[in-house]
Design a protein around this motif. Structure first.
Motif, short mmCIF file in Angstrom:
data_model
loop_
_atom_site.label_atom_id
_atom_site.label_comp_id
_atom_site.label_asym_id
_atom_site.label_seq_id
_atom_site.Cartn_x
_atom_site.Cartn_y
_atom_site.Cartn_z
N ILE A 11 3.08 3.68 12.70
CA ILE A 11 2.58 2.88 11.57
C ILE A 11 1.22 3.44 11.16
O ILE A 11 0.30 3.46 11.99
N PRO A 12 1.06 3.90 9.93
CA PRO A 12 -0.24 4.43 9.49
C PRO A 12 -1.35 3.40 9.68
O PRO A 12 -1.16 2.21 9.41
N VAL B 124 7.43 -0.40 10.14
CA VAL B 124 7.92 0.51 9.10
C VAL B 124 9.34 0.88 9.52
O VAL B 124 9.52 1.60 10.51
N PRO B 125 10.37 0.39 8.85
CA PRO B 125 11.76 0.59 9.31
C PRO B 125 12.17 2.05 9.50
O PRO B 125 13.00 2.34 10.36
N THR B 126 11.58 2.95 8.72
CA THR B 126 12.03 4.34 8.75
C THR B 126 11.30 5.21 9.76
O THR B 126 11.62 6.40 9.89
N GLN B 127 10.32 4.66 10.48
CA GLN B 127 9.59 5.47 11.46
C GLN B 127 8.91 4.56 12.48
O GLN B 127 8.66 3.38 12.23
N PRO C 94 0.80 -1.22 0.00
CA PRO C 94 0.00 0.00 0.00
C PRO C 94 0.83 1.28 0.00
O PRO C 94 0.28 2.37 -0.09
N HIS C 95 2.16 1.15 0.12
CA HIS C 95 3.00 2.35 0.12
C HIS C 95 3.25 2.85 -1.30
O HIS C 95 2.72 3.85 -1.72
N GLU D 13 6.72 -4.44 6.85
CA GLU D 13 6.40 -5.83 7.15
C GLU D 13 4.90 -5.99 7.38
O GLU D 13 4.26 -5.14 8.00
N PHE D 14 4.35 -7.11 6.88
CA PHE D 14 2.93 -7.37 6.98
C PHE D 14 2.71 -8.76 7.56
O PHE D 14 3.37 -9.72 7.18
#
Length: 357
Positions: free
Chosen positions: A106-107, A100-103, A66-67, A90-91
């Protein structure tokens, strides 16, 4: 209605359209195809990725991150999580993003659709409709894992709508013509008797003693050309699955020896992309321990015959797709189309029910 359209099929098969009921079990893969490595497959016009968790549980998700929409099937499975190859999101098996590796945040919308899967026989099944509508298991195929049976399975992709295959395997009068050089079963010119048992389509037919198809002789240890008494019975318990039973009686069996045998064909169809079908099939002998050599030769012979179907069905699909008259071209029914007509009736009921829900 003009003269050309009199007697035309009033319920078209919709082969140029989306004619796929969602609220049912469709075959997604052979059990051995899905491992801890992601497997991509188009099912019911959707890209799907499948894998197994460490405990063997099969997982099916939309194959589109979805990104930035990368195919998740290009990623890898780590600790039961499917990791996107693009930015490492990762799902889990439920489709929800777990990292989410960069933050740190998680949306909430970071998720993909997940689909229920179940195993039956030697195949994995997927439900791509409303999961709250699941009210039954996939068709029982327990015989395929029974050690008293010897089973061979195969797969092919066919560039034709799934209904063409379904109708093809329920009207076996074509065997005497299309498969004259492979099945060599030329006594199939008369239509079978067709009936309904609940929602299951059934056909039955008896034959006078005649040579058994060379495709199946070796599986029973018979010589080619073996004269047998044959009774045919077919069943379609689901739009996705039909069985074709060859009940074989050895008229030369001496008292005390086995005289009755069964080879069961399973024809399993799943829509892929529009106008394309995944065709899984199995041939099973009710004889244990048939040698690998005989099973492989049986598989090769069946593929040779089914490629004759594939070639013609693909030409039918291409012809209808390219003809501007499409499904408006008159289509008649023959006496042998009893099972095919019932396929269309069942399909229409299912599609109407889903569209009105």
């Amino acid at each position: 209605m003009n003269e050309l359209t009199k007697g035309a099929q009033l319920i078209p098969n919709g082969m140029l359209d989306d004619n796929y009921p969602r609220n049912m079990w469709w075959c997604a893969a052979h059990v051995d195809e899905v491992t801890d490595k992601p497997l991509a497959r188009w099912l019911l016009e959707k890209p799907v990725v499948m894998y197994r968790k460490a405990d063997g549980t099969p997982v099916a998700l939309d194959n589109r991150c979805p990104h930035r929409w990368a195919p998740l099937s290009e990623g890898r499975v780590i600790d039961d999580q499917l990791v996107c190859p693009y930015h490492g999101m990762e799902f889990g098996a439920d489709g929800v993003c777990t990292r989410v590796p960069t933050q740190k945040m998680i949306p909430k919308t970071a998720r993909v659709q997940s689909y229920p899967m179940r195993e039956a026989g030697r195949f994995l099944w997927i439900w791509m409709g409303d999961p709250d509508k699941i009210d039954h298991d996939p068709v029982d195929m327990g015989y395929q894992t029974n050690p008293d049976w010897s089973v061979v399975t195969a797969y092919m992709e066919v560039d034709a709508n799934w209904v063409l295959i379904r109708e093809n395997v329920l009207d076996l009068t074509h065997i005497a013509f299309l498969h004259a050089k492979t099945f060599k079963q030329g006594d199939w010119e008369n239509p079978a008797e067709v009936s309904m048992e609940g929602e299951t389509i059934v056909y039955r037919q008896d034959f006078e003693p005649s040579p058994l198809s060379p495709l199946f002789c070796a599986g029973f240890g018979f010589p080619d050309g073996k004269i047998v008494k044959r009774e045919q019975e077919g069943r379609m318990p689901s739009l996705a699955v039909s069985f074709s039973d060859w009940n074989v009686h050895d008229i030369d069996a001496v008292p005390g020896e086995r005289a009755d045998y069964l080879v069961r064909g399973a024809h399993i169809v799943t829509p892929g992309k529009r106008g394309e079908t995944h065709y899984f099939f199995a041939a099973a002998f009710d004889v244990p321990d048939v040698s690998d050599e005989v099973l492989e030769q049986t598989k090769a012979n069946i593929l040779g015959a089914f490629n004759e179907d594939k070639d013609l069905l693909q030409k039918i699909q291409a012809l209808v797709s390219q003809d501007p008259r499409g499904l408006e071209f008159p289509e008649i029914n023959l006496g042998a189309d009893g099972a095919g007509v019932r396929v269309r009736q069942i399909l229409k009921r299912k599609l109407d029910a889903e569209r009105s829900a």
